[in-house]
Design an enzyme around this catalytic site. Structure first.
Site, PDB file in Angstrom:
ATOM      1  N   ALA A  73       0.804  -1.220   0.000  1.00 51.05           N
ATOM      2  CA  ALA A  73       0.000   0.000   0.000  1.00 51.05           C
ATOM      3  C   ALA A  73       0.838   1.272   0.000  1.00 51.05           C
ATOM      4  O   ALA A  73       0.380   2.315  -0.451  1.00 51.05           O
ATOM      5  CB  ALA A  73      -0.958  -0.002   1.184  1.00 51.05           C
ATOM      6  N   GLN A 181      -6.849  -0.545   6.177  1.00 52.25           N
ATOM      7  CA  GLN A 181      -7.334  -1.027   7.471  1.00 52.25           C
ATOM      8  C   GLN A 181      -8.789  -1.483   7.402  1.00 52.25           C
ATOM      9  O   GLN A 181      -9.236  -2.262   8.237  1.00 52.25           O
ATOM     10  CB  GLN A 181      -7.181   0.069   8.538  1.00 52.25           C
ATOM     11  CG  GLN A 181      -5.735   0.430   8.848  1.00 52.25           C
ATOM     12  CD  GLN A 181      -4.994  -0.673   9.596  1.00 52.25           C
ATOM     13  OE1 GLN A 181      -5.597  -1.537  10.248  1.00 52.25           O
ATOM     14  NE2 GLN A 181      -3.671  -0.670   9.496  1.00 52.25           N
ATOM     15  N   GLY A 202      -1.666  -6.684   1.219  1.00 51.08           N
ATOM     16  CA  GLY A 202      -1.891  -8.084   1.581  1.00 51.08           C
ATOM     17  C   GLY A 202      -1.678  -8.394   3.050  1.00 51.08           C
ATOM     18  O   GLY A 202      -2.466  -9.124   3.658  1.00 51.08           O
ATOM     19  N   CYS A 325       9.974   6.921  23.436  1.00 49.41           N
ATOM     20  CA  CYS A 325      11.083   7.656  24.030  1.00 49.41           C
ATOM     21  C   CYS A 325      12.365   7.208  23.351  1.00 49.41           C
ATOM     22  O   CYS A 325      12.608   6.027  23.232  1.00 49.41           O
ATOM     23  CB  CYS A 325      11.225   7.322  25.505  1.00 49.41           C
ATOM     24  SG  CYS A 325       9.819   7.836  26.450  1.00 49.41           S
TER      25      CYS A 325
HETATM   26  C1  LIG Z   1       0.067  -0.557   6.605  1.00 50.94           C
HETATM   27  C2  LIG Z   1      -0.594   0.588   5.944  1.00 50.94           C
HETATM   28  C3  LIG Z   1      -0.064   1.140   4.770  1.00 50.94           C
HETATM   29  C4  LIG Z   1       1.224   0.645   4.166  1.00 50.94           C
HETATM   30  O1  LIG Z   1       1.069  -0.624   3.604  1.00 50.94           O
HETATM   31  P1  LIG Z   1       2.345  -1.508   3.210  1.00 50.94           P
HETATM   32  O2  LIG Z   1       1.773  -2.592   2.367  1.00 50.94           O
HETATM   33  O3  LIG Z   1       2.919  -2.000   4.487  1.00 50.94           O
HETATM   34  O4  LIG Z   1       3.279  -0.633   2.441  1.00 50.94           O
HETATM   35  C5  LIG Z   1      -0.739   2.172   4.182  1.00 50.94           C
HETATM   36  N1  LIG Z   1      -1.879   2.667   4.715  1.00 50.94           N
HETATM   37  C6  LIG Z   1      -2.415   2.170   5.838  1.00 50.94           C
HETATM   38  C7  LIG Z   1      -3.679   2.748   6.384  1.00 50.94           C
HETATM   39  C8  LIG Z   1      -1.789   1.127   6.497  1.00 50.94           C
HETATM   40  O5  LIG Z   1      -2.312   0.660   7.631  1.00 50.94           O
END
Ligand SMILES: *Cc1c(COP(=O)(O)O)cnc(C)c1O
Length: 407
Positions: A73, A181, A202, A325
């Site tokens: 993503a 999500q 995925g 931290c």
């Molecule tokens: C995890 C996530 C991404 C990034 O996805 P990857 O496949 O790990 O690059 C983008 N947007 C949201 C909302 C995510 O939770």
């Protein structure tokens, strides 16, 4: 004690059924789907096109060609924003988004801004929900794209995607949604909801890592980020990752098959956790919307307890905190700050990300740990002493930097 995984917004384990579906393509069916002059290639091509069709059906797309496979993503989000920005005529250089988007959107937007694009952030309320009137106000003649996530990975807040799609279409503006999500949990249909581009990943729904897709409505053309053999209708070159693509489609199939049952189960577990926390622990605050949130998400601030210390105390439970931290800085979550959570509470936040492996018994274990450690850590907190003495904690200033919990 056996470790408990409660960080499903960060990633999910690979479903064994998904692994089985992938195995032939990791072993014997190794052909290149572009080499269709022989059976090796044709077999791989067939697997990819079946997966593409399955994913298109899952998302409610009109045509399987509208699915562009990517490495995840992060790439899909980059392709959506830059792909539109770089092909839009010079006069269309304005992008509208939210300040609580994933960093893959926010950092891409900032990068485009440096190159002269204009970025606007729509107002959100204290639960993180978009202000649709403000969205309408932000739209201009030169708006090239509206990008709004379907659900937030830290606080689980769900956006009114179909209403945003309707507004975008009224103005003839393409609408992109990072649905990472939300997929597998919410019912999303790109045609019904008027979504023109949609990012998926995925490993957020029990599929493999390093594979994702961008749904791109047929009549939209994007400037490619990766040039080469002209794969994926010229929008994303590179030999396709056949086993991962097969796994992605299988994961989608399982999610859809189990969605209602699993959502109901997650809601029950979450209710148990939420009630337990709210009834058994003092000085807690729920971050995000009380109802309009993903069924597997809870985000609580345990006032006067540093999130990091609480995670350390509960080290057999994999959780995330809106605080981190390091030796040089004390940071808090940009999402919590954007919805107006005061820094001292953002630093005390814990994200609970429930998933398939979690059970009611595990919720009891986590509640026991919280009941034991929260009061103990509080007693050690100088802030708690100050608060008990009547000092206004919110007025104390914190040295703050950007920090993102792993999403
Ligand atoms: C995890 C996530 C991404 C990034 O996805 P990857 O496949 O790990 O690059 C983008 N947007 C949201 C909302 C995510 O939770």
């Amino acid at each position: 004690m056996k470790p408990i995984y409660m960080d499903h917004h960060a990633t999910t384990p690979l479903d064994p059924e998904v692994l089985s579906a992938m195995m032939p393509y990791l072993k014997t069916a190794f052909g290149n789907p572009s080499s269709t002059t022989h059976d090796f290639g044709r077999e791989a091509r067939q697997a990819v096109e079946t997966a593409r069709q399955q994913l298109a059906d899952w998302l409610g797309a009109a045509d399987s060609d509208e699915i562009i496979f990517t490495s995840g993503a992060t790439e899909s989000d980059n392709l959506a924003l830059k792909g539109i920005a770089y092909r839009s005529p010079d006069e269309k250089n304005h992008i509208i988004t939210l300040a609580i988007e994933h960093k893959a959107i926010l950092d891409t937007a900032k990068y485009l801004q440096k190159q002269g694009y204009e970025i606007s952030y729509v107002k959100i309320d204290s639960h993180g929900i978009i202000d649709l009137d403000d969205l309408r106000r932000q739209i201009k003649k030169n708006t090239a794209l509206i990008s709004v996530q379907a659900a937030n990975s830290e606080i689980g807040t769900m956006q009114p995607i179909a209403e945003i799609g309707a507004i975008a279409h009224e103005h003839g503006i393409p609408f992109h949604s990072d649905a990472v999500q939300a997929l597998g949990k919410l019912d999303i249909n790109v045609q019904r909801d008027k979504i023109d581009m949609l990012s998926i990943s995925g490993h957020k729904f029990y599929g493999p890592k390093g594979i994702g897709a961008l749904y791109v409505r047929k009549d939209l053309r994007l400037a490619p980020l990766i040039h080469g053999g002209g794969h994926e209708r010229g929008m994303r070159s590179g030999t396709l990752n056949v086993p991962a693509i097969v796994g992605l489609a299988k994961a989608a199939e399982i999610c859809e098959r189990d969605r209602e049952k699993e959502n109901a189960r997650l809601l029950q577990l979450r209710q148990k956790l939420r009630q337990g926390i709210e009834s058994q622990i003092e000085h807690v605050q729920l971050n995000g919307h009380p109802e309009k949130r993903l069924p597997n998400n809870l985000n609580f601030s345990f006032a006067y307890v540093e999130g990091e210390s609480l995670m350390l105390a509960c080290r057999d439970v994999a959780l995330s905190s809106g605080s981190a931290c390091t030796s040089t800085s004390l940071q808090s979550s940009y999402v919590l700050r954007a919805i107006g959570v005061p820094d001292f509470l953002a630093h005390c936040s814990i994200r609970f990300g429930l998933g398939k492996s979690n059970t009611a018994e595990q919720i009891d274990i986590v509640l026991d740990l919280l009941r034991k450690h929260v009061p103990r850590l509080r007693e050690m907190s100088p802030l708690y002493d100050l608060a008990k003495a009547g000092v206004d904690i919110e007025q104390l200033s914190w040295k703050d930097h950007d920090h993102d919990i792993h999403e």
